[in-house]
Scaffold this motif. Structure first.
Motif, PDB file in Angstrom:
ATOM      1  N   HIS A 104       4.525 -13.694  -4.125  1.00 42.74           N
ATOM      2  CA  HIS A 104       3.793 -14.264  -5.253  1.00 42.74           C
ATOM      3  C   HIS A 104       2.573 -15.041  -4.763  1.00 42.74           C
ATOM      4  O   HIS A 104       1.485 -14.950  -5.342  1.00 42.74           O
ATOM      5  N   LYS A 107      -0.108 -12.504  -3.412  1.00 36.80           N
ATOM      6  CA  LYS A 107      -0.804 -11.745  -4.456  1.00 36.80           C
ATOM      7  C   LYS A 107      -1.936 -12.555  -5.075  1.00 36.80           C
ATOM      8  O   LYS A 107      -2.900 -11.986  -5.590  1.00 36.80           O
ATOM      9  N   SER A 112      -8.151  -7.187  -6.359  1.00 34.01           N
ATOM     10  CA  SER A 112      -7.585  -6.642  -7.599  1.00 34.01           C
ATOM     11  C   SER A 112      -8.486  -5.560  -8.175  1.00 34.01           C
ATOM     12  O   SER A 112      -9.675  -5.487  -7.860  1.00 34.01           O
ATOM     13  N   LYS A 120      -2.076  -1.382 -13.579  1.00 33.94           N
ATOM     14  CA  LYS A 120      -1.657  -1.771 -12.231  1.00 33.94           C
ATOM     15  C   LYS A 120      -1.059  -0.547 -11.555  1.00 33.94           C
ATOM     16  O   LYS A 120      -0.166   0.108 -12.102  1.00 33.94           O
ATOM     17  N   TYR A 122       1.025   1.451  -8.633  1.00 28.32           N
ATOM     18  CA  TYR A 122       2.071   1.325  -7.623  1.00 28.32           C
ATOM     19  C   TYR A 122       2.274   2.678  -6.934  1.00 28.32           C
ATOM     20  O   TYR A 122       2.319   3.721  -7.586  1.00 28.32           O
ATOM     21  N   ASP A 155       1.964  -2.114  -4.034  1.00 29.23           N
ATOM     22  CA  ASP A 155       0.867  -2.488  -4.908  1.00 29.23           C
ATOM     23  C   ASP A 155      -0.431  -1.950  -4.297  1.00 29.23           C
ATOM     24  O   ASP A 155      -0.807  -2.315  -3.191  1.00 29.23           O
ATOM     25  N   ASP A 157      -3.490  -2.481  -4.920  1.00 25.62           N
ATOM     26  CA  ASP A 157      -4.632  -3.382  -4.790  1.00 25.62           C
ATOM     27  C   ASP A 157      -4.684  -4.025  -3.403  1.00 25.62           C
ATOM     28  O   ASP A 157      -5.678  -3.927  -2.693  1.00 25.62           O
ATOM     29  N   TYR A 159      -2.101  -3.514  -1.083  1.00 31.25           N
ATOM     30  CA  TYR A 159      -1.131  -2.809  -0.244  1.00 31.25           C
ATOM     31  C   TYR A 159       0.018  -3.736   0.150  1.00 31.25           C
ATOM     32  O   TYR A 159       0.441  -3.796   1.306  1.00 31.25           O
ATOM     33  N   GLU A 162       5.717  -4.555  -3.270  1.00 37.12           N
ATOM     34  CA  GLU A 162       6.205  -5.363  -4.382  1.00 37.12           C
ATOM     35  C   GLU A 162       7.641  -5.027  -4.762  1.00 37.12           C
ATOM     36  O   GLU A 162       8.387  -5.881  -5.222  1.00 37.12           O
ATOM     37  N   LEU A 182       9.629  -0.931 -13.458  1.00 41.84           N
ATOM     38  CA  LEU A 182       8.175  -0.985 -13.454  1.00 41.84           C
ATOM     39  C   LEU A 182       7.690  -1.620 -14.752  1.00 41.84           C
ATOM     40  O   LEU A 182       8.230  -1.344 -15.825  1.00 41.84           O
ATOM     41  N   SER A 186       1.857  -0.035 -16.487  1.00 40.22           N
ATOM     42  CA  SER A 186       1.500   0.212 -15.091  1.00 40.22           C
ATOM     43  C   SER A 186       1.419   1.712 -14.841  1.00 40.22           C
ATOM     44  O   SER A 186       1.733   2.530 -15.716  1.00 40.22           O
TER      45      SER A 186
END
Length: 372
Positions: A104, A107, A112, A120, A122, A155, A157, A159, A162, A182, A186
């Protein structure tokens, strides 16, 4: 000259000690430690990952050699037998929960919207880590082989991994994917190993988009071609329905620069065909993620043979990955994660300011020759 703690001390500042101690109390079994604690275990295993130590004895001897520089870390004396016992017995869930807390924080500084789309993204895949079945009898895979499997949702954005699960080697990717939560809205990108029309329909019903490749033997019902000018490389953009699915999907056929023909299937009807192709191309990044952690972190050979010791080592390695990613995001010189790791390895116990370590050296202007 300003006083500096060691580089290692500044690196572990990424982990909040009060949060760690709270998790340590939560994830503890047996009697209270008398001359050891989970923080000392964590520091020792961090040194193992960052400096490339090869065995428990190697870790202990390295820490003993640097003993005069460790007082500020809050570590207690580490012995080989104690470290082995704690790795075997104390729950690895401490480091799993620590990983998600640190994720968290990581991130918050990650890039982004890499693809300039609202969804988003994945990247889903799994990798197998082979083990000797005689040494790891719990890691069943094949009749004479042992293995564990790491399932990851990356993720796209930053890498950052997540979604992670570590299972026995014979567990199929689809078994993990069906349990994956998920977020709605996304977009998941995965290869043909995740072909399951029921799951695809479930994703569509839940408002989750996906991009994957269509199998050659798929039973396809073709509908109208989508209007509009096609981007370079796109030779077909058409609505389809797969046998057993309720909703219509979209087929994008693409010729890559190498001449290979790819057929992508997606439920993202709103995206441009070229973006669909770019999204699947991005899937290669999760293959690079697996390659990177296997080459640069210690997750292929293990310091204990119990399942808990193996999972402890893996989750601590992933925590180290987050530290390196965090430093990469904040780096002033645009260094790669591997360059950051090499700098840390060379300076781990040096008293140097961490920020200056990642700054490019100043180049002094050479004196000019004056002709008289």
């Amino acid at each position: 000259m300003a006083h500096c703690n060691t580089v290692l001390n500044q690196v572990v500042g990424f982990f909040k000690r009060h949060e760690f101690e709270s998790l340590a109390r939560k994830h503890h079994i047996g009697q209270k430690f008398r001359s050891f604690n989970r923080w000392s275990q964590f520091m020792a295993m961090m040194v193992c990952q960052l400096s490339g130590r090869k065995s428990l004895r190697d870790i202990v001897e390295n820490l003993k050699a640097q003993g005069h520089k460790l007082y500020h870390l809050g570590m207690k004396t580490v012995s080989r037998t104690t470290l082995a016992r704690v790795n075997d017995e104390q729950p690895h869930e401490l480091y799993k929960e620590l990983f998600y807390k640190m994720l968290h924080r990581c991130k918050a500084v990650a890039p982004s919207h890499r693809f300039k789309i609202d969804e988003k993204v994945y990247l889903l895949d799994a990798t197998t880590i082979n083990l000797c079945l005689e040494a790891f009898p719990w890691a069943t895979y094949r009749q004479k082989k042992g293995a564990i499997k790491m399932h990851v949702g990356l993720d796209a954005d930053g890498y950052l991994p997540e979604f992670i699960d570590v299972t026995e080697g014979k567990k199929h990717e689809m078994s993990w994917a069906r349990m994956l939560q998920l977020p709605a809205g996304s977009l998941a990108v995965f290869d043909r190993g995740f072909t399951d029309y029921d799951w695809w329909q479930q994703l569509t019903t839940n408002g989750i988009f996906f991009v994957t490749r269509l199998k050659e033997n798929a039973l396809v019902e073709y509908f109208k071609k989508r209007p509009g000018r096609k981007a370079t490389g796109v030779i077909l953009d058409q609505e389809i329905r797969l046998k057993g699915m309720k909703d219509k999907l979209r087929l994008v056929q693409f010729i890559a620069d190498d001449g290979n023909d790819y057929r992508f299937v997606t439920n993202a009807h709103h995206l441009k065909a070229a973006i669909v192709a770019d999204l699947y191309k991005e899937r290669w990044k999760i293959e690079l993620f697996f390659k990177w952690i296997k080459q640069n972190l210690k997750i292929k050979t293990f310091l204990g043979t119990s399942e808990n010791a193996v999972l402890t080592q893996i989750w601590i390695a992933l925590c180290v990955y987050l530290v390196l990613a965090y430093l990469t995001f904040l780096s002033k010189i645009g260094s790669s994660m591997q360059q950051i790791l090499r700098l840390l390895q060379l300076n781990l116990f040096e008293r140097r300011d961490l920020e200056s370590l990642f700054k490019p050296p100043k180049v002094e202007a050479s004196p000019q020759l004056v002709l008289l």
